[in-house]
Design a protein around this motif. Structure first.
Motif, PDB file in Angstrom:
ATOM      1  N   UNK A   1       0.847  -1.272  -0.060  1.00 38.94           N
ATOM      2  CA  UNK A   1       0.065   0.163   0.199  1.00 38.94           C
ATOM      3  C   UNK A   1       0.881   1.122  -0.002  1.00 38.94           C
ATOM      4  N   UNK A   2       0.709   2.040  -1.100  1.00 40.42           N
ATOM      5  CA  UNK A   2       1.843   3.075  -1.162  1.00 40.42           C
ATOM      6  C   UNK A   2       3.123   2.827  -1.062  1.00 40.42           C
ATOM      7  N   UNK A   3       3.489   1.464  -1.542  1.00 35.72           N
ATOM      8  CA  UNK A   3       4.876   1.186  -1.664  1.00 35.72           C
ATOM      9  C   UNK A   3       5.340   0.439  -0.375  1.00 35.72           C
ATOM     10  N   UNK A   4       4.401   0.381   0.594  1.00 35.36           N
ATOM     11  CA  UNK A   4       4.759  -0.220   1.979  1.00 35.36           C
ATOM     12  C   UNK A   4       4.212  -1.659   2.176  1.00 35.36           C
ATOM     13  N   UNK A   5       4.989  -2.545   2.679  1.00 31.71           N
ATOM     14  CA  UNK A   5       4.623  -3.828   2.535  1.00 31.71           C
ATOM     15  C   UNK A   5       3.594  -4.108   3.601  1.00 31.71           C
ATOM     16  N   UNK A   6       2.561  -4.636   3.469  1.00 32.99           N
ATOM     17  CA  UNK A   6       1.341  -4.895   4.509  1.00 32.99           C
ATOM     18  C   UNK A   6       0.819  -6.305   4.615  1.00 32.99           C
ATOM     19  N   UNK A   7       0.721  -6.983   5.721  1.00 34.72           N
ATOM     20  CA  UNK A   7       0.392  -8.367   5.493  1.00 34.72           C
ATOM     21  C   UNK A   7      -1.103  -8.214   6.108  1.00 34.72           C
ATOM     22  N   UNK A   8      -2.019  -9.141   5.250  1.00 41.15           N
ATOM     23  CA  UNK A   8      -3.357  -9.069   5.628  1.00 41.15           C
ATOM     24  C   UNK A   8      -3.790 -10.433   5.294  1.00 41.15           C
ATOM     25  N   UNK A   9      -5.108 -10.723   5.438  1.00 39.91           N
ATOM     26  CA  UNK A   9      -5.570 -12.117   5.236  1.00 39.91           C
ATOM     27  C   UNK A   9      -6.611 -12.155   4.248  1.00 39.91           C
ATOM     28  N   UNK A  10      -6.737 -13.293   3.552  1.00 43.80           N
ATOM     29  CA  UNK A  10      -7.619 -13.250   2.443  1.00 43.80           C
ATOM     30  C   UNK A  10      -9.102 -12.926   2.852  1.00 43.80           C
ATOM     31  N   UNK A  11      -9.559 -12.462   1.949  1.00 45.47           N
ATOM     32  CA  UNK A  11     -11.349 -12.207   2.321  1.00 45.47           C
ATOM     33  C   UNK A  11     -11.337 -10.775   2.839  1.00 45.47           C
ATOM     34  N   UNK A  12     -10.309 -10.067   3.075  1.00 45.23           N
ATOM     35  CA  UNK A  12     -10.186  -8.493   3.572  1.00 45.23           C
ATOM     36  C   UNK A  12     -10.311  -7.680   2.383  1.00 45.23           C
ATOM     37  N   UNK A  13     -11.007  -6.393   2.449  1.00 40.50           N
ATOM     38  CA  UNK A  13     -10.807  -5.514   1.375  1.00 40.50           C
ATOM     39  C   UNK A  13      -9.636  -4.686   1.590  1.00 40.50           C
ATOM     40  N   UNK A  14      -9.393  -4.033   0.381  1.00 39.39           N
ATOM     41  CA  UNK A  14      -8.118  -2.994   0.280  1.00 39.39           C
ATOM     42  C   UNK A  14      -8.516  -2.156   1.655  1.00 39.39           C
ATOM     43  N   UNK A  15      -9.660  -1.577   1.840  1.00 38.60           N
ATOM     44  CA  UNK A  15      -9.747  -0.632   2.691  1.00 38.60           C
ATOM     45  C   UNK A  15      -9.687  -1.393   4.120  1.00 38.60           C
ATOM     46  N   UNK A  16     -10.179  -2.362   4.416  1.00 40.34           N
ATOM     47  CA  UNK A  16      -9.823  -2.835   5.806  1.00 40.34           C
ATOM     48  C   UNK A  16      -8.222  -3.287   5.968  1.00 40.34           C
ATOM     49  N   UNK A  17      -7.574  -3.612   4.972  1.00 46.13           N
ATOM     50  CA  UNK A  17      -5.979  -3.846   4.987  1.00 46.13           C
ATOM     51  C   UNK A  17      -5.482  -2.543   5.210  1.00 46.13           C
ATOM     52  N   UNK A  18      -5.853  -1.626   4.598  1.00 46.21           N
ATOM     53  CA  UNK A  18      -5.266  -0.235   4.727  1.00 46.21           C
ATOM     54  C   UNK A  18      -5.430   0.296   6.118  1.00 46.21           C
ATOM     55  N   UNK A  19      -6.899   0.202   6.506  1.00 47.03           N
ATOM     56  CA  UNK A  19      -7.118   0.668   7.903  1.00 47.03           C
ATOM     57  C   UNK A  19      -6.362   0.007   9.114  1.00 47.03           C
ATOM     58  N   UNK A  20      -6.286  -1.386   8.963  1.00 44.80           N
ATOM     59  CA  UNK A  20      -5.576  -2.238   9.792  1.00 44.80           C
ATOM     60  C   UNK A  20      -3.882  -1.919   9.943  1.00 44.80           C
ATOM     61  N   UNK A  21      -3.661  -1.262   8.901  1.00 42.14           N
ATOM     62  CA  UNK A  21      -2.145  -0.697   8.770  1.00 42.14           C
ATOM     63  C   UNK A  21      -1.769   0.673   9.062  1.00 42.14           C
ATOM     64  N   UNK A  22      -2.963   1.349   9.494  1.00 41.12           N
ATOM     65  CA  UNK A  22      -2.980   2.807   9.972  1.00 41.12           C
ATOM     66  C   UNK A  22      -2.947   3.729   8.960  1.00 41.12           C
ATOM     67  N   UNK A  23      -3.206   3.250   7.615  1.00 39.37           N
ATOM     68  CA  UNK A  23      -3.442   4.162   6.475  1.00 39.37           C
ATOM     69  C   UNK A  23      -4.940   4.708   6.294  1.00 39.37           C
ATOM     70  N   UNK A  24      -4.901   5.860   5.762  1.00 38.74           N
ATOM     71  CA  UNK A  24      -6.210   6.563   5.630  1.00 38.74           C
ATOM     72  C   UNK A  24      -6.512   6.638   4.127  1.00 38.74           C
TER      73      UNK A  24
END
Ligand code: SF4
Ligand code: FES
Lengths: 237, 176
Positions: A10-33
């Motif tokens: 996300x914006x170049x930064x590596x983020x780990x998330x789980x299958x089934x999440x949306x981009x928004x959920x992954x972004x929010x979980x990693x503190x991205x607005x």
């Protein structure tokens, strides 16, 4: 079943998330607005407002982050001049469709649409206003529906169906004619299925739904407890 | 340094933006050092002068007279600023826009009048079908939303414009 761990950028930064999440959920979980209007945590996501659009490498369309599932290796851009411009356009089009006269609105100063326009730097609207003639439903004992301020985000529809379980609200018609209606297009005050819980009012991002007895600027809402309740009850889609 | 020629105009608005302008207290004195107010409700000039550097426009364009005035003002102004929500979005004046003008006048001047019932004919300009933002009629160089914009926002914008800077309204000014 354990969910597969995926990694995306996300914006170049590596983020780990789980299958089934949306981009928004992954972004929010990693503190991205990512800006959102129709999304409310705990309710299903519908992709109605297009504020959350992002760019995904290799795809030439802009995608709504709230409804797009993550895929392993995806590279997402959440900020760019192009995205800023399209988000401004989305807000401007919401503003021309109805009569958002902030100065005399119960939600002035506490409105998510107004705040979004401000944060995106929308100082004026480049499209002609529609000035539709729209009704205000005052028939409910405690609440008001002012169609002039509705952005058709359907947060009220979803909170009523998914959290309260009452299914009072729905959208009728298409395109510019689309309207929020209560119980088969009756006056809200006649809707027998309404439990008077007021969750729709709190979920509504604008002054479209409000409590009676509030003058200009007086309607302050809280929806964090709606999200908490929904998540707690496992409503999340 | 040559003083900037500043004008203010009051179209279909409540005068609140002008009140906010006056509300800047000592800021007015600082401004007066840099600019001459050559036209507006605060000064005496009858005719909008030629070669105005900056014009602040309050109010929506609601009548044929407003249209004529704003066109002339645009032609004679270098930097035209739409000041406040009425000029920027048509705001409260636009709340009549879904009502036909005849119906509106009937309601106000006949059904709503206690005495002298009748539509005004003499000395008042013809209303347009709808009250619209200034930029629907002429090019606007800068939009300053707010109902009214706070005196601090106005002072910031005017100081920037007078100094030849492009004001960054960023998240300072909002509708409403
Ligand atoms: S009434 Fe409010 S919550 Fe419901 S659709 Fe309209 S803007 Fe959204
Ligand atoms: S928040 Fe994603 S489309 Fe509205």
């Amino acid at each position: 079943m354990p969910q597969r761990v995926l990694s995306i950028r996300i914006d170049g930064e590596l983020v780990s998330t789980t299958e089934g999440k949306t981009i928004l959920e992954a972004a929010r979980a990693s503190g991205k607005y990512i800006p959102t209007l129709c999304y409310l945590e705990g309710l299903s996501a519908v992709g109605a407002c297009r504020l959350c659009i992002v760019q995904v490498a290799g795809i030439d369309r802009l995608l709504p982050a709230c409804t797009t599932p993550v895929q392993n290796g995806m590279s997402v851009t959440t900020k760019s001049p192009k995205l800023a411009e399209y988000r401004r356009i989305a807000v401007e089009l919401l503003l021309v469709e109805r009569n958002h006269v902030c100065a005399v609105c119960v939600s002035n100063g506490h409105c998510e649409l107004q705040a979004m326009a401000c944060s995106l730097g929308v100082t004026h609207v480049r499209y002609p206003y529609d000035y539709p003639k729209l009704p205000v439903d005052m028939s409910h004992e405690r609440f008001v529906l002012d169609q002039n301020r509705c952005i058709l985000c359907t947060r009220c529809v979803r909170v009523c169906a998914e959290v309260e379980g009452a299914h009072v609200w729905e959208i009728i018609s298409r395109g510019i004619q689309a309207r929020l209606v209560s119980e088969l297009n009756q006056a809200w005050g006649d809707a027998a299925s309404c439990t008077n819980c007021g969750k729709c009012v709190q979920a509504c991002p604008t002054g479209a739904l409000s409590e009676k007895g509030h003058a200009v600027e007086e309607m302050v809402k809280r929806n964090d407890n709606i999200s908490a309740l929904a998540v707690w009850r496992g409503v999340e889609a | 340094m040559k003083k900037v020629r500043l004008a203010t105009v009051w179209l279909d608005g409540c005068s609140g933006c002008h009140m906010s302008l006056l509300d800047m207290d000592a800021g007015v004195i600082a401004l007066a050092g840099q600019a001459d107010i050559v036209y507006g409700p605060l000064v005496d000039a009858q005719e909008f002068p030629e070669e105005v550097d900056v014009t602040l426009v309050e109010g929506a364009v609601s009548s044929q007279d407003d249209v004529n005035r704003i066109q002339k003002i645009r032609a004679r102004t270098r930097i035209l600023v739409a000041l406040g929500d009425c000029a920027v979005t048509s705001n409260v004046p636009s709340m009549r826009n879904s009502i036909p003008v005849n119906r509106l006048l009937q309601r106000v001047y006949v059904e709503g009048a206690q005495e002298n019932k009748g539509l005004p004919v003499d000395g008042v300009p013809q209303l347009l079908k709808q009250a619209c933002p200034v930029h629907d009629f002429v090019k606007v160089d800068l939009h300053v939303p707010g109902c009214p914009p706070s005196s601090q926002v106005i002072l910031g914008v005017v100081s920037d414009v007078l100094a030849g800077r492009k004001p960054d309204l960023g998240s300072k000014a909002r509708f409403g």
